[in-house]
Design an enzyme around this catalytic site. Structure first.
Site, PDB file in Angstrom:
ATOM      1  N   MET A  20       0.822  -1.210   0.000  1.00 14.05           N
ATOM      2  CA  MET A  20       0.000   0.000   0.000  1.00 14.05           C
ATOM      3  C   MET A  20       0.857   1.262   0.000  1.00 14.05           C
ATOM      4  O   MET A  20       0.650   2.177  -0.812  1.00 14.05           O
ATOM      5  CB  MET A  20      -0.936   0.000   1.208  1.00 14.05           C
ATOM      6  CG  MET A  20      -2.125  -0.914   1.085  1.00 14.05           C
ATOM      7  SD  MET A  20      -3.351  -0.300  -0.088  1.00 14.05           S
ATOM      8  CE  MET A  20      -4.006   1.118   0.810  1.00 14.05           C
ATOM      9  N   GLY A  21       1.834   1.333   0.907  1.00 10.50           N
ATOM     10  CA  GLY A  21       2.674   2.514   0.993  1.00 10.50           C
ATOM     11  C   GLY A  21       3.483   2.740  -0.273  1.00 10.50           C
ATOM     12  O   GLY A  21       3.574   3.867  -0.776  1.00 10.50           O
ATOM     13  N   VAL A  80       0.974   2.193   8.137  1.00 10.35           N
ATOM     14  CA  VAL A  80       1.363   1.041   8.946  1.00 10.35           C
ATOM     15  C   VAL A  80       0.123   0.510   9.655  1.00 10.35           C
ATOM     16  O   VAL A  80      -0.888   1.213   9.744  1.00 10.35           O
ATOM     17  CB  VAL A  80       2.452   1.422   9.975  1.00 10.35           C
ATOM     18  CG1 VAL A  80       3.718   1.893   9.260  1.00 10.35           C
ATOM     19  CG2 VAL A  80       1.958   2.499  10.940  1.00 10.35           C
ATOM     20  N   SER A 134      -9.080   4.503   1.051  1.00  9.29           N
ATOM     21  CA  SER A 134      -9.769   3.291   0.606  1.00  9.29           C
ATOM     22  C   SER A 134      -9.530   3.044  -0.875  1.00  9.29           C
ATOM     23  O   SER A 134      -9.513   3.969  -1.681  1.00  9.29           O
ATOM     24  CB  SER A 134     -11.280   3.411   0.854  1.00  9.29           C
ATOM     25  OG  SER A 134     -11.945   2.253   0.377  1.00  9.29           O
ATOM     26  N   GLY A 135      -9.369   1.784  -1.200  1.00  8.57           N
ATOM     27  CA  GLY A 135      -9.190   1.401  -2.593  1.00  8.57           C
ATOM     28  C   GLY A 135      -8.256   0.220  -2.770  1.00  8.57           C
ATOM     29  O   GLY A 135      -8.076  -0.276  -3.878  1.00  8.57           O
ATOM     30  N   LYS A 188     -13.932   6.920   7.656  1.00  7.78           N
ATOM     31  CA  LYS A 188     -13.378   5.686   7.076  1.00  7.78           C
ATOM     32  C   LYS A 188     -13.877   4.458   7.824  1.00  7.78           C
ATOM     33  O   LYS A 188     -14.155   3.408   7.216  1.00  7.78           O
ATOM     34  CB  LYS A 188     -11.843   5.737   7.109  1.00  7.78           C
ATOM     35  CG  LYS A 188     -11.148   4.465   6.568  1.00  7.78           C
ATOM     36  CD  LYS A 188     -11.621   4.083   5.166  1.00  7.78           C
ATOM     37  CE  LYS A 188     -10.700   3.131   4.442  1.00  7.78           C
ATOM     38  NZ  LYS A 188     -10.291   1.953   5.163  1.00  7.78           N
ATOM     39  N   HIS A 191     -17.339   3.843   6.617  1.00  7.90           N
ATOM     40  CA  HIS A 191     -17.181   3.308   5.256  1.00  7.90           C
ATOM     41  C   HIS A 191     -16.933   1.805   5.320  1.00  7.90           C
ATOM     42  O   HIS A 191     -17.570   1.016   4.601  1.00  7.90           O
ATOM     43  CB  HIS A 191     -16.014   4.010   4.563  1.00  7.90           C
ATOM     44  CG  HIS A 191     -15.487   3.330   3.337  1.00  7.90           C
ATOM     45  ND1 HIS A 191     -14.723   2.178   3.381  1.00  7.90           N
ATOM     46  CD2 HIS A 191     -15.614   3.619   2.017  1.00  7.90           C
ATOM     47  CE1 HIS A 191     -14.410   1.792   2.161  1.00  7.90           C
ATOM     48  NE2 HIS A 191     -14.928   2.665   1.307  1.00  7.90           N
ATOM     49  N   ASN A 192     -16.023   1.384   6.199  1.00  3.17           N
ATOM     50  CA  ASN A 192     -15.704  -0.040   6.310  1.00  3.17           C
ATOM     51  C   ASN A 192     -16.866  -0.835   6.884  1.00  3.17           C
ATOM     52  O   ASN A 192     -17.068  -1.993   6.523  1.00  3.17           O
ATOM     53  CB  ASN A 192     -14.461  -0.228   7.166  1.00  3.17           C
ATOM     54  CG  ASN A 192     -13.186   0.140   6.426  1.00  3.17           C
ATOM     55  OD1 ASN A 192     -13.223   0.877   5.447  1.00  3.17           O
ATOM     56  ND2 ASN A 192     -12.053  -0.335   6.894  1.00  3.17           N
ATOM     57  N   GLU A 195     -19.070  -1.424   4.104  1.00  4.80           N
ATOM     58  CA  GLU A 195     -18.394  -2.437   3.287  1.00  4.80           C
ATOM     59  C   GLU A 195     -18.658  -3.840   3.833  1.00  4.80           C
ATOM     60  O   GLU A 195     -18.985  -4.765   3.069  1.00  4.80           O
ATOM     61  CB  GLU A 195     -16.901  -2.126   3.278  1.00  4.80           C
ATOM     62  CG  GLU A 195     -16.018  -3.110   2.536  1.00  4.80           C
ATOM     63  CD  GLU A 195     -14.554  -2.761   2.719  1.00  4.80           C
ATOM     64  OE1 GLU A 195     -13.767  -3.652   3.116  1.00  4.80           O
ATOM     65  OE2 GLU A 195     -14.180  -1.595   2.484  1.00  4.80           O
ATOM     66  N   LYS A 266     -10.267  -7.026  10.652  1.00  3.56           N
ATOM     67  CA  LYS A 266      -9.188  -6.278  11.300  1.00  3.56           C
ATOM     68  C   LYS A 266      -9.694  -5.302  12.354  1.00  3.56           C
ATOM     69  O   LYS A 266      -8.898  -4.608  12.969  1.00  3.56           O
ATOM     70  CB  LYS A 266      -8.369  -5.531  10.249  1.00  3.56           C
ATOM     71  CG  LYS A 266      -7.577  -6.472   9.344  1.00  3.56           C
ATOM     72  CD  LYS A 266      -6.673  -5.708   8.407  1.00  3.56           C
ATOM     73  CE  LYS A 266      -5.820  -6.654   7.566  1.00  3.56           C
ATOM     74  NZ  LYS A 266      -4.925  -5.930   6.629  1.00  3.56           N
ATOM     75  N   ARG A 293     -19.230 -12.765  10.523  1.00  3.78           N
ATOM     76  CA  ARG A 293     -17.799 -13.097  10.405  1.00  3.78           C
ATOM     77  C   ARG A 293     -17.343 -13.825  11.666  1.00  3.78           C
ATOM     78  O   ARG A 293     -16.565 -14.777  11.596  1.00  3.78           O
ATOM     79  CB  ARG A 293     -16.973 -11.821  10.178  1.00  3.78           C
ATOM     80  CG  ARG A 293     -17.189 -11.192   8.826  1.00  3.78           C
ATOM     81  CD  ARG A 293     -16.053 -10.271   8.457  1.00  3.78           C
ATOM     82  NE  ARG A 293     -16.368  -9.474   7.276  1.00  3.78           N
ATOM     83  CZ  ARG A 293     -15.514  -8.687   6.645  1.00  3.78           C
ATOM     84  NH1 ARG A 293     -14.262  -8.600   7.077  1.00  3.78           N
ATOM     85  NH2 ARG A 293     -15.882  -7.986   5.590  1.00  3.78           N
TER      86      ARG A 293
END
Length: 478
Positions: A20-21, A80, A134-135, A188, A191-192, A195, A266, A293
């Site tokens: 990602m980074g 991170v 996000s993405g 965010k 958003h998750n 999701e 997570k 889950r």
């Protein structure tokens, strides 16, 4: 220009050069901004060097050298894992920073942790932005949705970088300053949560097709691909269609059938549920998705329960095409209801935490780059543009018409699922929320009577103001 000045020319620095980074570094550099990268692992630094050929990027595994590369006021961004790694990075970079410099946490940190870090850093004269990104890998490389929160002046320092790197929809960048404090990380998080719920709902349609109707993977691929061409158009539906056409290189079978049915998480979904409970905002579809889950992890117990109850799943009957159309329309209704729950949580949190969120802007930057991007977001944007203080999307005139047009399909699919024994709890709880929300009367009066009966908790009356208590039985509790 001195040698020191020539070094201090990198516009932004990235701590954490994992996939990602590293992808975000390449994205930013591709848009003309010099970027410095840092990672304690020399292998990650070397991977960046190999990928960055021809770009204005410098990588290092020395923290002091890394900070020296940045132009003041310095902007240090980190990608991170949430929790201790974030605090560790802050501890490492802080001694090398000056007042007015900026630290950006672009990971999925818990919003309350972001508030604590912001206060501590502010006391030292360091700005702090909590930024949702996000993405996934593809978004980081080619344009994510970016959700920044924190001091507006600090956002302005990196606004050109973020606007350039973010996804674009009709020429608009999918980024905007959302509000003070932890506004970005809270948005965010929700958003998750949305999701989680949409993924659960899609998984239930898969189960109804597979065990309820007996469709094979090729037929399910076609169903999702067809849905993605209509009102269900969106990233999660699109990738679902691709999943059913992927062959496993190891076995030659369809890969989906070789994946263990245990879903991991997570924490962001759980945090969404916890926050909603604290703010007393009902989000049952999101909560259910988190719980399913959790239930998936109890694989051995599920096997034992299956052996005890030995309930066969009844095959659904009727016309194949009619069923798929009805199932798709039911999914669309449940997704509208899911977004309604998530946005209602944002509305209450905005007031409670003084974020002053512009919900039209939130949904606008979700239209591209992010995991929950979907055609439906255009209509949600319109709803909040028409009424900025809309408390729940189910009250929007246009979306309410759509929901009424689809609610019978949701009702029928829930009935079929119940009769077949194929679990569809997300669809069921979405319908339950819809029916309860549209009900001018609920049986909560009985709950209040029960509370007063056993605990003297009192109740209110419909014909008089004040609180009341009844001695429900002589000699009973009061």
């Amino acid at each position: 220009m001195t040698n020191k000045q020539s070094q201090q020319r990198y516009e932004i620095g990235m701590v954490g050069l994992g996939i990602m980074g590293r992808n975000l570094v390449l994205n930013i550099a591709d848009h003309g901004f010099p970027v410095a990268g840092y990672d304690q692992d020399p292998n990650q630094v070397e991977a960046l060097r190999k990928d960055s050929a021809g770009r204005d990027i410098c990588g290092t595994d020395n923290i002091k050298d890394f900070i020296a590369l940045l132009r003041p006021p310095r902007a240090v961004m980190m990608l991170v894992p949430a929790g201790a790694p974030v605090d560790s990075v802050i501890k490492d970079v802080l001694p090398h920073l000056d007042k007015g410099d900026l630290i950006i946490d672009a990971g999925n940190s818990y919003f309350k942790d972001t508030d604590v870090r912001a206060r501590k850093l502010s006391a030292k004269g360091i700005h702090f932005l909590g930024v949702g990104v996000s993405g996934g890998e593809e978004g980081a490389r080619h344009g994510p949705s970016i959700m920044p929160g924190g001091p507006k002046v600090a956002y302005e320092r990196v606004r050109p970088v973020f606007e350039a790197a973010a996804a674009k929809v009709n020429g608009d960048s999918c980024v905007t300053w959302l509000g003070p404090g932890a506004a970005g990380h809270f948005v965010k998080m929700v958003h998750n949560g949305i999701e989680y719920a949409v993924m659960q709902l899609i998984a239930e349609t898969y189960d109804l097709m597979k065990r309820g109707w007996g469709l094979n993977d090729a037929e399910m691929h076609e169903a999702y691909a067809s849905w993605n061409k209509g009102e269900l158009n969106g990233y999660l539906v699109e990738i679902t269609s691709h999943i059913f056409s992927k062959q496993d290189e190891k076995t030659g079978k369809q890969l989906i059938d070789e994946i263990l049915d245990v879903a991991k998480q997570k924490g962001t979904g759980m945090w969404t549920s916890q926050s909603a409970l604290e703010l007393q905002v009902p989000i049952p579809t999101i909560n259910l998705a988190v719980e399913m889950r959790d239930l998936s992890v109890f694989a051995k117990e599920r096997e034992q329960a299956g052996a005890i109850y030995q309930l066969s799943h009844r095959r659904l009957a009727g016309d194949h095409d009619t069923f798929l159309t009805q199932l798709g329309r039911a999914l669309f209704a449940a997704i509208i209801i899911t977004y309604a729950q998530g946005m209602a949580l944002l509305a209450v949190a905005s007031e409670q935490y003084q974020y002053h969120l512009d919900l039209e802007a939130v949904t606008r930057i979700w239209r591209g780059g992010c995991i929950i991007r979907a055609a439906l977001l255009e209509e949600i944007c319109s709803a909040f543009r028409t009424r900025r203080d809309l408390p729940n999307l189910l009250l929007d005139p246009n979306l309410s018409v759509k929901l009424m047009e689809h609610q019978e399909d949701l009702r029928q699919v829930v009935c079929q699922a119940a009769e077949s024994g194929v679990p569809a709890p997300g669809l069921m709880v979405s319908l339950g929320y819809f029916d309860a929300y549209r009900s001018a009367w609920l049986p909560a009066n009985l709950i209040q009577a029960q509370r007063d009966y056993f605990g003297a908790h009192t109740y209110e009356r419909i014909d008089a103001k004040g609180t009341f208590h009844t001695e429900w039985e002589k000699g009973g509790e009061s």
